[in-house]
Design a protein around this motif. Structure first.
Motif, PDB file in Angstrom:
ATOM      1  N   LEU A  24       1.674  -1.324   5.225  1.00 21.27           N
ATOM      2  CA  LEU A  24       2.758  -2.233   5.592  1.00 21.27           C
ATOM      3  C   LEU A  24       3.311  -2.955   4.360  1.00 21.27           C
ATOM      4  CD1 LEU A  24       1.489  -3.906   8.906  1.00 21.27           C
ATOM      5  CD2 LEU A  24       3.274  -2.177   8.658  1.00 21.27           C
ATOM      6  N   VAL A  28       7.196  -3.156   2.895  1.00 22.48           N
ATOM      7  CA  VAL A  28       8.014  -4.359   2.775  1.00 22.48           C
ATOM      8  C   VAL A  28       8.273  -4.731   1.313  1.00 22.48           C
ATOM      9  CG1 VAL A  28       7.415  -5.307   5.027  1.00 22.48           C
ATOM     10  CG2 VAL A  28       6.004  -5.881   3.040  1.00 22.48           C
ATOM     11  N   THR A  40      13.826  -5.681   5.727  1.00 24.47           N
ATOM     12  CA  THR A  40      13.424  -6.812   4.886  1.00 24.47           C
ATOM     13  C   THR A  40      14.584  -7.744   4.549  1.00 24.47           C
ATOM     14  OG1 THR A  40      13.774  -5.615   2.804  1.00 24.47           O
ATOM     15  CG2 THR A  40      11.619  -5.387   3.852  1.00 24.47           C
ATOM     16  N   PRO A 132       7.080  -1.928   9.520  1.00 28.73           N
ATOM     17  CA  PRO A 132       7.266  -3.042   8.584  1.00 28.73           C
ATOM     18  C   PRO A 132       7.987  -4.251   9.161  1.00 28.73           C
ATOM     19  CG  PRO A 132       8.736  -1.217   8.051  1.00 28.73           C
ATOM     20  CD  PRO A 132       7.784  -0.711   9.082  1.00 28.73           C
TER      21      PRO A 132
END
Length: 411
Positions: A24, A28, A40, A132
């Motif tokens: 993850l 990100v 993001t 994410p």
């Protein structure tokens, strides 16, 4: 043999958590690019913009996308605790730390007598299934507060009440943790904490409760249960639009207000059912406290006109708390929520273009995901009612009636 296996279990749990969370973080931090829209940007652009305004001692009054209670400012400002990192990187790091805290709480609770490690495994497996997005929103931080509140609630009702109030001032839904609270001390602590913290924000920062008026013109968000009406209607000539509205992609046009009003009515009906359950329920144990919280949040989620992907982390966290109790009846709903989490990452961000276009693939994903959530909600409500509400006593027959019936049957 059992002792040896139990000794290995925490190591396997930690290893699985570390491996999945490393993936993850790689996404990100943009070391690897996750397919679909860049999730993001909410942090690097929207949150960062709010951060700059909040640092000046006021709320983003000119931004209608600010739709959060006043204590949400704490989550948005939290990256200031890591000034040596960029805003976005600091935010992702803090979310990961909250994730680790939830794991530690669940693992500790699951190791106590009469408890189960299943809850920690639900958390380890369920969170990464959301992709994410789960690290690129502040919902996991709120979920950490909710998990701590429920795990403390059975022994420390005042802690439950205080944490539920703080959570509600960050994102409203943790107020539902009190649905199964058996002691008035929890409600008293919640009222005192909520009033105190709310007053502090109202006096210190202008516009603390302006968010209450920022959602009047919202439509129906394209991922919600009610949106399925319009996804199908578009194939039969419905002339509405799909637009970015109040920070999310929503349906706007004919009949949208009717569906939105119906969603609010369903939410009201769900809360009416919860009130009826609360009045009739008996034996509100620690397991019931968690089961009731999960059921209440499921009801709130599926009837809402907004059902964003990050909402699933609320359900994963509450399901995990339920399964730390061996007495919980929420195994089925927990499995459905886990399945819905995987379907959620398929529809956002991976298949979001299909959802926006209302094509066959997008509609299928939404039907499956929302169908699982509805099934989880109905199952949870069924189990909660039948394990806590005593059956009504049978109406006694008039004197002599029973003898005549038996006599008639004997003939």
């Amino acid at each position: 043999m059992e002792t040896k296996g139990a000794g290995r279990s925490p190591l396997w749990l930690l290893a699985a958590w570390a491996a999945t969370r490393a993936v993850l973080l790689l996404f990100v931090f943009r070391v690897y690019v996750f397919p679909g829209p860049d999730v993001t940007t909410d942090v690097s652009v929207i949150y960062r913009g709010w951060y700059e305004v909040l640092r000046q001692g006021t709320f983003p009054l000119d931004d209608v996308t600010w739709q959060y209670p006043p204590a949400a400012a704490l989550a948005i400002l939290s990256p200031a605790a890591l000034p040596f990192l960029s805003y976005a990187h600091a935010f992702f790091t803090l979310v990961c730390l909250c994730d680790a805290m939830v794991l530690a709480l669940l693992a500790y609770a699951g190791a106590r007598p009469g408890r189960s490690p299943r809850g920690a495994w639900v958390w380890v497996a369920g969170v990464p299934l959301l992709g994410p997005t789960v690290y690129a929103r502040y919902d996991l931080m709120v979920t950490a507060v909710a998990v701590a509140a429920l795990l403390a609630g059975a022994r420390h009702p005042r802690v439950l009440g205080a944490l539920a109030a703080v959570g509600a001032l960050v994102k409203v839904w943790p107020a539902l943790l009190l649905a199964g609270a058996a002691r008035r001390r929890a409600w008293g602590a919640a009222a005192a904490t909520g009033a105190g913290v709310g007053l502090l924000f109202a006096l210190s920062m202008p516009g603390a409760f302006a968010f209450l008026t920022f959602q009047r013109e919202r439509g129906t968000e394209v991922e919600s249960l009610g949106a399925l009406v319009f996804h199908v209607a578009r194939h039969f000539g419905w002339r509405g639009e799909v637009l970015l509205n109040y920070g999310s992609i929503e349906f706007l046009g004919p009949w949208v207000n009717v569906v939105s009003t119906a969603a609010l009515a369903l939410t009201a009906a769900a809360f009416g059912w919860l009130l009826l359950w609360r009045l009739r329920a008996r034996e509100l144990t620690g397991a019931v406290l968690a089961d009731a919280a999960l059921t209440a949040v499921l009801l709130f989620t599926v009837t809402s006109r907004v059902l964003s992907p990050q909402y699933l982390v609320w359900l994963v966290g509450l399901a995990a708390v339920c399964l730390t109790h061996r007495a919980s009846r929420m195994t089925g709903p927990a499995l459905m929520i886990t399945g819905a989490s995987f379907l959620t990452v398929l529809e956002f961000p991976l298949g979001f273009a299909h959802v926006v276009l209302s094509d066959g693939y997008g509609i299928t994903l939404l039907v499956l995901r929302n169908g699982l959530l509805v099934a989880a909600t109905l199952t949870a409500a069924h189990h909660l009612w039948h394990t806590t509400v005593p059956p009504r006593p049978a109406t006694p027959l008039p004197p002599g009636r029973g003898a005549r019936v038996v006599s008639a049957g004997g003939s």
